[in-house]
Motif scaffolding. Structure first.
Motif, PDB file in Angstrom:
ATOM      1  N   THR A   1      33.331  47.039  28.846  1.00 59.04           N
ATOM      2  CA  THR A   1      34.517  47.135  27.996  1.00 59.04           C
ATOM      3  C   THR A   1      34.829  45.767  27.397  1.00 59.04           C
ATOM      4  O   THR A   1      34.229  44.755  27.780  1.00 59.04           O
ATOM      5  CB  THR A   1      35.750  47.613  28.797  1.00 59.04           C
ATOM      6  N   LYS A   2      35.790  45.730  26.479  1.00 58.55           N
ATOM      7  CA  LYS A   2      36.152  44.472  25.809  1.00 58.55           C
ATOM      8  C   LYS A   2      36.807  43.483  26.766  1.00 58.55           C
ATOM      9  O   LYS A   2      36.681  42.273  26.586  1.00 58.55           O
ATOM     10  CB  LYS A   2      37.089  44.750  24.636  1.00 58.55           C
ATOM     11  N   PHE A   3      37.536  43.994  27.765  1.00 57.76           N
ATOM     12  CA  PHE A   3      38.225  43.097  28.685  1.00 57.76           C
ATOM     13  C   PHE A   3      37.199  42.273  29.455  1.00 57.76           C
ATOM     14  O   PHE A   3      36.246  42.801  30.021  1.00 57.76           O
ATOM     15  CB  PHE A   3      39.091  43.893  29.665  1.00 57.76           C
ATOM     16  N   GLY A   4      37.407  40.965  29.473  1.00 54.08           N
ATOM     17  CA  GLY A   4      36.509  40.065  30.177  1.00 54.08           C
ATOM     18  C   GLY A   4      35.511  39.375  29.280  1.00 54.08           C
ATOM     19  O   GLY A   4      34.964  38.334  29.647  1.00 54.08           O
ATOM     20  N   VAL A   5      35.251  39.940  28.109  1.00 51.09           N
ATOM     21  CA  VAL A   5      34.290  39.325  27.200  1.00 51.09           C
ATOM     22  C   VAL A   5      34.847  37.984  26.706  1.00 51.09           C
ATOM     23  O   VAL A   5      36.018  37.913  26.304  1.00 51.09           O
ATOM     24  CB  VAL A   5      34.019  40.245  25.993  1.00 51.09           C
ATOM     25  N   PRO A   6      34.068  36.907  26.732  1.00 54.53           N
ATOM     26  CA  PRO A   6      34.569  35.619  26.202  1.00 54.53           C
ATOM     27  C   PRO A   6      35.077  35.773  24.775  1.00 54.53           C
ATOM     28  O   PRO A   6      34.547  36.574  23.995  1.00 54.53           O
ATOM     29  CB  PRO A   6      33.330  34.716  26.262  1.00 54.53           C
ATOM     30  N   ARG A   7      36.093  35.001  24.428  1.00 53.82           N
ATOM     31  CA  ARG A   7      36.727  35.161  23.122  1.00 53.82           C
ATOM     32  C   ARG A   7      35.891  34.604  21.979  1.00 53.82           C
ATOM     33  O   ARG A   7      36.179  34.856  20.817  1.00 53.82           O
ATOM     34  CB  ARG A   7      38.119  34.513  23.142  1.00 53.82           C
ATOM     35  N   GLN A   8      34.887  33.811  22.294  1.00 56.62           N
ATOM     36  CA  GLN A   8      33.954  33.313  21.292  1.00 56.62           C
ATOM     37  C   GLN A   8      32.574  33.243  21.922  1.00 56.62           C
ATOM     38  O   GLN A   8      32.430  33.136  23.140  1.00 56.62           O
ATOM     39  CB  GLN A   8      34.364  31.909  20.788  1.00 56.62           C
ATOM     40  N   SER A   9      31.569  33.255  21.091  1.00 56.52           N
ATOM     41  CA  SER A   9      30.211  33.094  21.603  1.00 56.52           C
ATOM     42  C   SER A   9      29.987  31.650  22.052  1.00 56.52           C
ATOM     43  O   SER A   9      30.658  30.728  21.581  1.00 56.52           O
ATOM     44  CB  SER A   9      29.197  33.483  20.529  1.00 56.52           C
ATOM     45  N   GLY A  10      29.068  31.465  22.959  1.00 57.01           N
ATOM     46  CA  GLY A  10      28.689  30.130  23.402  1.00 57.01           C
ATOM     47  C   GLY A  10      29.574  29.523  24.466  1.00 57.01           C
ATOM     48  O   GLY A  10      29.257  28.444  24.986  1.00 57.01           O
ATOM     49  N   LEU A  11      30.666  30.177  24.837  1.00 62.03           N
ATOM     50  CA  LEU A  11      31.575  29.604  25.834  1.00 62.03           C
ATOM     51  C   LEU A  11      30.978  29.674  27.245  1.00 62.03           C
ATOM     52  O   LEU A  11      31.255  28.826  28.082  1.00 62.03           O
ATOM     53  CB  LEU A  11      32.921  30.325  25.801  1.00 62.03           C
ATOM     54  N   VAL A  12      30.187  30.713  27.505  1.00 67.50           N
ATOM     55  CA  VAL A  12      29.567  30.868  28.824  1.00 67.50           C
ATOM     56  C   VAL A  12      28.068  31.025  28.605  1.00 67.50           C
ATOM     57  O   VAL A  12      27.561  32.130  28.394  1.00 67.50           O
ATOM     58  CB  VAL A  12      30.140  32.085  29.583  1.00 67.50           C
ATOM     59  N   ASP A  13      27.350  29.912  28.665  1.00 69.39           N
ATOM     60  CA  ASP A  13      25.920  29.936  28.378  1.00 69.39           C
ATOM     61  C   ASP A  13      25.144  30.727  29.428  1.00 69.39           C
ATOM     62  O   ASP A  13      24.050  31.233  29.158  1.00 69.39           O
ATOM     63  CB  ASP A  13      25.379  28.505  28.306  1.00 69.39           C
ATOM     64  N   GLU A  14      25.702  30.857  30.626  1.00 69.68           N
ATOM     65  CA  GLU A  14      24.986  31.576  31.696  1.00 69.68           C
ATOM     66  C   GLU A  14      24.889  33.078  31.425  1.00 69.68           C
ATOM     67  O   GLU A  14      24.093  33.775  32.065  1.00 69.68           O
ATOM     68  CB  GLU A  14      25.684  31.353  33.045  1.00 69.68           C
ATOM     69  N   LEU A  15      25.702  33.581  30.510  1.00 67.30           N
ATOM     70  CA  LEU A  15      25.638  35.004  30.184  1.00 67.30           C
ATOM     71  C   LEU A  15      24.357  35.295  29.413  1.00 67.30           C
ATOM     72  O   LEU A  15      24.142  34.757  28.329  1.00 67.30           O
ATOM     73  CB  LEU A  15      26.844  35.410  29.323  1.00 67.30           C
ATOM     74  N   GLU A  16      23.533  36.154  29.962  1.00 65.82           N
ATOM     75  CA  GLU A  16      22.305  36.535  29.265  1.00 65.82           C
ATOM     76  C   GLU A  16      22.381  37.995  28.855  1.00 65.82           C
ATOM     77  O   GLU A  16      22.834  38.853  29.614  1.00 65.82           O
ATOM     78  CB  GLU A  16      21.076  36.292  30.133  1.00 65.82           C
ATOM     79  N   ALA A  17      21.950  38.281  27.652  1.00 67.03           N
ATOM     80  CA  ALA A  17      21.942  39.640  27.124  1.00 67.03           C
ATOM     81  C   ALA A  17      20.617  39.884  26.420  1.00 67.03           C
ATOM     82  O   ALA A  17      19.840  38.952  26.183  1.00 67.03           O
ATOM     83  CB  ALA A  17      23.118  39.847  26.166  1.00 67.03           C
ATOM     84  N   THR A  18      20.373  41.129  26.085  1.00 62.56           N
ATOM     85  CA  THR A  18      19.122  41.506  25.446  1.00 62.56           C
ATOM     86  C   THR A  18      19.409  42.255  24.161  1.00 62.56           C
ATOM     87  O   THR A  18      20.242  43.165  24.145  1.00 62.56           O
ATOM     88  CB  THR A  18      18.276  42.397  26.378  1.00 62.56           C
ATOM     89  N   VAL A  19      18.744  41.872  23.100  1.00 60.82           N
ATOM     90  CA  VAL A  19      18.856  42.566  21.821  1.00 60.82           C
ATOM     91  C   VAL A  19      17.679  43.526  21.718  1.00 60.82           C
ATOM     92  O   VAL A  19      16.517  43.112  21.719  1.00 60.82           O
ATOM     93  CB  VAL A  19      18.841  41.578  20.645  1.00 60.82           C
TER      94      VAL A  19
END
Length: 230
Positions: A19-37
């Motif tokens: 969900t949207k809650f918890g998602v950083p408010r901008q990209s790059g704020l938490v570099d440890e977050l890894e995702a896959t496109v």
């Protein structure tokens, strides 16, 4: 003359946020977050990615599909200002826009060839909910995209980590080791709406298949419970 354009999602992101809650408010704020496109089937041609490995960062152009509305407002209340001041929508990055599109700069961590999805991109620092449709991907070009002299308005100073995160030892064992740093980073950013300051209030969100509950008192965030999400 009013014009309309039809666009197709070329890819969707797989991230740890349900969900949207918890998602950083901008990209790059938490570099440890890894995702896959993961590309949609018509766009899984490896030739479309030729040369992309030479770039360290990418722009993702995507859709606020969970915030799309029929109407729009010329002013919004940015969370950065505590939700108490109105600013022009075009002076913010609010999802509530005439066209609900967004732009995120992410770090390219790798390109993988998979049997199921063809070529996929591993990215870090993304601020997207799982399943978000992506309209386009462009290389980040430092001399063109980085302007040190640019003014940042009310968002000139990065929000940064604002909270000390306390996770009891027994709950640390419930977090996969490879997700711990990312979860700490997300919590340290203070996921709460800025206008909510009740230390007795319990908040919760789903992260990497876990339901995380916490409270905040002053500058300390304490994790209260971690369970597998239903």
């Amino acid at each position: 003359m009013q014009q309309e354009f039809s666009m197709k999602a070329i890819a969707r992101i797989r991230s740890d946020f349900a969900t949207k809650f918890g998602v950083p408010r901008q990209s790059g704020l938490v570099d440890e977050l890894e995702a896959t496109v993961i590309f949609e089937p018509p766009y899984r041609d490896p030739a479309a990615l030729r040369g992309l490995e030479d770039f360290s960062h990418l722009w993702l152009v995507w859709v606020f599909d969970r915030a799309a509305r029929e109407d729009w407002s010329p002013t919004v209340r940015p969370p950065r200002l505590g939700g108490n001041r109105r600013m022009g929508v075009f002076a913010t990055r609010s999802p509530f826009r005439p066209n609900p599109i967004a732009l995120s700069a992410v770090r390219l961590a790798g390109i993988e060839r998979t049997a199921e999805h063809g070529p996929v991109l591993r990215v870090r620092g993304a601020d997207l909910v799982d399943g978000t449709p992506i309209l386009d991907i462009k290389p980040y070009i430092p001399y063109a995209d980085c302007r040190p002299e640019a003014l940042g308005g009310f968002a000139a100073v990065p929000a940064g980590e604002t909270l000390e995160v306390v996770i009891p030892q027994d709950m640390l064992l419930r977090i996969p080791a490879e997700r711990l740093a990312a979860l700490r980073g997300v919590l340290a950013q203070d996921p709460r709406p800025h206008y909510q300051q009740d230390p007795a209030r319990v908040y919760g969100f789903t992260f990497a298949g876990l339901e995380v509950k916490f409270s905040v008192d002053g500058a300390a965030l304490t994790v209260l419970d971690i369970q597998k999400a239903d």
